[in-house]
Design a protein around this motif. Structure first.
Motif, PDB file in Angstrom:
ATOM      1  N   PRO A  56       7.751   9.847  -3.269  1.00 15.67           N
ATOM      2  CA  PRO A  56       8.335  10.580  -4.515  1.00 15.67           C
ATOM      3  C   PRO A  56       7.476  10.600  -5.798  1.00 15.67           C
ATOM      4  O   PRO A  56       7.297  11.818  -6.480  1.00 15.67           O
ATOM      5  CB  PRO A  56       9.540  10.061  -4.629  1.00 15.67           C
ATOM      6  N   TRP A  57       6.644   9.647  -6.092  1.00 17.85           N
ATOM      7  CA  TRP A  57       5.861   9.449  -7.349  1.00 17.85           C
ATOM      8  C   TRP A  57       4.530  10.576  -7.102  1.00 17.85           C
ATOM      9  O   TRP A  57       4.154  11.328  -8.099  1.00 17.85           O
ATOM     10  CB  TRP A  57       5.599   7.966  -7.725  1.00 17.85           C
ATOM     11  N   ARG A  58       3.895  10.473  -5.900  1.00 17.56           N
ATOM     12  CA  ARG A  58       2.709  11.091  -5.802  1.00 17.56           C
ATOM     13  C   ARG A  58       3.094  12.524  -5.775  1.00 17.56           C
ATOM     14  O   ARG A  58       2.532  13.292  -6.249  1.00 17.56           O
ATOM     15  CB  ARG A  58       2.223  10.869  -4.393  1.00 17.56           C
ATOM     16  N   SER A  59       4.464  13.012  -5.127  1.00 20.01           N
ATOM     17  CA  SER A  59       4.718  14.280  -5.132  1.00 20.01           C
ATOM     18  C   SER A  59       4.978  14.686  -6.597  1.00 20.01           C
ATOM     19  O   SER A  59       4.639  15.979  -7.023  1.00 20.01           O
ATOM     20  CB  SER A  59       5.895  14.452  -4.149  1.00 20.01           C
ATOM     21  N   GLU A  60       5.772  14.043  -7.264  1.00 23.35           N
ATOM     22  CA  GLU A  60       6.084  14.381  -8.769  1.00 23.35           C
ATOM     23  C   GLU A  60       4.902  14.619  -9.449  1.00 23.35           C
ATOM     24  O   GLU A  60       4.915  15.629 -10.255  1.00 23.35           O
ATOM     25  CB  GLU A  60       6.914  13.323  -9.259  1.00 23.35           C
ATOM     26  N   PHE A  61       3.898  13.835  -9.409  1.00 21.14           N
ATOM     27  CA  PHE A  61       2.597  14.010 -10.064  1.00 21.14           C
ATOM     28  C   PHE A  61       2.084  15.351  -9.942  1.00 21.14           C
ATOM     29  O   PHE A  61       1.504  15.882 -10.582  1.00 21.14           O
ATOM     30  CB  PHE A  61       1.677  12.830 -10.137  1.00 21.14           C
ATOM     31  N   ALA A  95      17.232   9.364 -10.493  1.00 21.34           N
ATOM     32  CA  ALA A  95      15.879   8.914 -10.073  1.00 21.34           C
ATOM     33  C   ALA A  95      14.898   9.990 -10.385  1.00 21.34           C
ATOM     34  O   ALA A  95      13.763   9.670 -10.766  1.00 21.34           O
ATOM     35  CB  ALA A  95      15.868   8.328  -8.874  1.00 21.34           C
ATOM     36  N   GLY A  96      15.352  11.061 -10.120  1.00 19.44           N
ATOM     37  CA  GLY A  96      14.083  12.140 -10.149  1.00 19.44           C
ATOM     38  C   GLY A  96      13.911  12.694 -11.659  1.00 19.44           C
ATOM     39  O   GLY A  96      12.687  12.862 -11.932  1.00 19.44           O
TER      40      GLY A  96
END
Length: 483
Positions: free
Chosen positions: A21-26, A328-329
């Motif tokens: 999730p964090w990598r995808s969001e960045f 969380a998103g």
């Protein structure tokens, strides 16, 4: 009625539940940010082209245009904040219920209505340029030229605001590259139109300063038309039929956008007012200090366009998750944007410390004897600008994250307080009551931005306790309706 259509690619299922999730969001934030940041930088180049052409007419026309643009730009920037709230509304609708065709169409339609309404009000405000100029003691000749220039320039305001609404729409739909491409094309149109109408080339009449205003009108209409054509030709965006039944009102949606956008306009006005007041302070200290202040501030403004674009992207990303009620998103999207924006400003701050003369050479020759005094003042200003780069980037993106939660009223109050109490108060005190002079004014600017950054970030970190992430049921027309 529940909409079961898969979400638009701008907010795909992968972004809802990614494996990393964090990598995808960045990655998602970066893909949305860089075209918007580049479009912001290109917009500054558009204004620079106007100055280049008008400067060839002489000092009086250049001074008159600068005076008119200072008023026009402030009004336009504030109104852009008002209508730009449509991006947060559209993003939440996309996150909440798939493509949300009717909901997004209605919001975009009402955003365009608001562009017309606010643009008309902005035109009326700009016509006060004559009294404003006389009140501030401008030369009569400059007042006359500025009023004539403004009388034409104001006709570009509504097209510009309508184009800004469409820019928000295409960006929320995952097509921010259109903003970059269209702005870049607008630079060419603006240059050709200035060349034609200022100096009478290509068979056009030679209109001087009036020609520059006509060039701006032509450019604004071109950009608006380009967005309309792009939306019509792109399959993903065309299915929203945002121009369909344009005459149909949706008053609740219009009030929603205005309610979110009005505090953004207030925030912009407060910040612009701070920097305008700082210019007056510097001018009263000395002409060379004002010139150095202007150059250093232009460098800082160039750097700011990137976190400004990141903030715009963060509003959309947070808005998607806000609509989906994914807390969380929301957190990931907000912190990813803050990390990207602040990280970039670390780079620009380092450049200002390590290579200040190279940056000054964008505007002046730092080794020329005639610029020695200007450079001597500009170097310490840039050192302070390096310090406030981090604060400026942080407050811009934190404000963008809060806008994604449709939280704008309290951030406006924070901004007004931060900019004008610790900010202008410190600038006034150190600039006049101490030997720091111009350096003291810049310390005041840094203090205001730092206070805004701390308070806005504090509010973002307390979003759960303040119940900012709680999205109630739809207060606007339901998706199942037919128009």
């Amino acid at each position: 009625m529940t909409n079961t259509t898969p979400p638009t690619p701008a907010f795909s299922s992968a972004s809802l539940a990614p494996a990393r999730p964090w990598r995808s969001e960045f990655g998602a934030t970066l893909r949305l940010s860089w075209p918007l940041a580049l479009a912001n930088l290109l917009q500054m180049l558009t204004y620079a082209i106007d100055v280049i052409f008008i400067a060839r007419l002489g000092t009086m026309p250049l001074a008159a245009s600068a005076l008119a643009v200072s008023v026009f730009g402030l009004v336009l920037w504030a109104m852009s904040g008002l209508v730009g709230a449509v991006s947060a509304v559209i993003a939440a609708e996309l996150g909440e219920r798939g493509p949300a065709l009717r909901a997004v169409r209605r919001s975009t339609r009402m955003g365009l209505w608001l562009a017309v309404i606010s643009g008309a009000a902005g035109m009326a405000l700009c016509l006060a340029i004559g009294p404003i100029a006389r009140l501030t003691g401008q030369e009569p000749g400059i007042v006359t030229l500025a009023s004539t220039y403004m009388g034409l320039l104001i006709w570009s305001m509504i097209p510009m605001l309508a184009a800004y609404v469409l820019r928000s729409f295409v960006s929320a739909l995952g097509r921010p590259i259109f903003a970059t491409t269209i702005t870049a094309a607008g630079i060419g149109v603006n240059a050709l139109a200035n060349y034609a109408f200022i100096f009478g080339n290509f068979g056009a009449p030679e209109l001087g300063l009036r020609g520059a205003a006509i060039a701006t009108i032509i450019t604004s209409l071109f950009i608006l038309a380009a967005y309309i054509i792009a939306i019509r030709l792109d399959a993903r965006m065309h299915r929203y039929h945002v121009f369909g039944r344009f005459w149909m009102p949706d008053w609740a949606r219009l009030r929603t956008i205005a309610k979110i956008g009005a505090p953004i306009a207030g925030t912009i006005t407060a910040e612009a007012g701070l920097f305008a007041a700082a210019a007056f302070l510097m001018g009263s200290i000395g002409a060379v200090q004002l010139a150095a202040h202007t150059v250093a501030l232009q460098i800082a403004a160039l750097a700011f366009q990137v976190p400004f674009g990141v903030g715009q992207a963060t509003t959309i990303r947070v808005g998607y998750f806000y609509g989906a009620r994914d807390r969380a998103g929301m957190a990931r999207a907000g912190w990813a944007g803050i990390g990207i924006g602040t990280g970039f400003m670390v780079i620009t701050a380092s450049a200002m410390i390590l290579f200040p003369k190279a940056l000054l050479s964008i505007y002046v020759d730092p080794d020329a004897a005639r610029n020695a005094a200007l450079v001597a003042f500009a170097l310490p200003y840039l050192a302070i600008a390096a310090a406030f780069q981090l604060a400026d980037g942080l407050q811009a993106v934190a404000a963008g994250a809060l806008r994604g939660l449709q939280d704008t009223r309290v951030p406006m109050i924070i901004a007004i307080f931060a900019y004008w109490v610790p900010g202008f108060g410190t600038a006034l005190l150190l600039g006049y009551a101490t030997s720091l002079s111009g350096v003291g004014v810049w310390i005041g600017l840094a203090s205001g931005l730092l206070a805004a950054a701390i308070l806005l970030t504090w509010r973002w970190t307390r979003r759960e306790k303040l119940e900012l992430t709680r999205r109630a049921g739809p207060k606007i027309a339901p998706f199942a309706q037919t128009t």
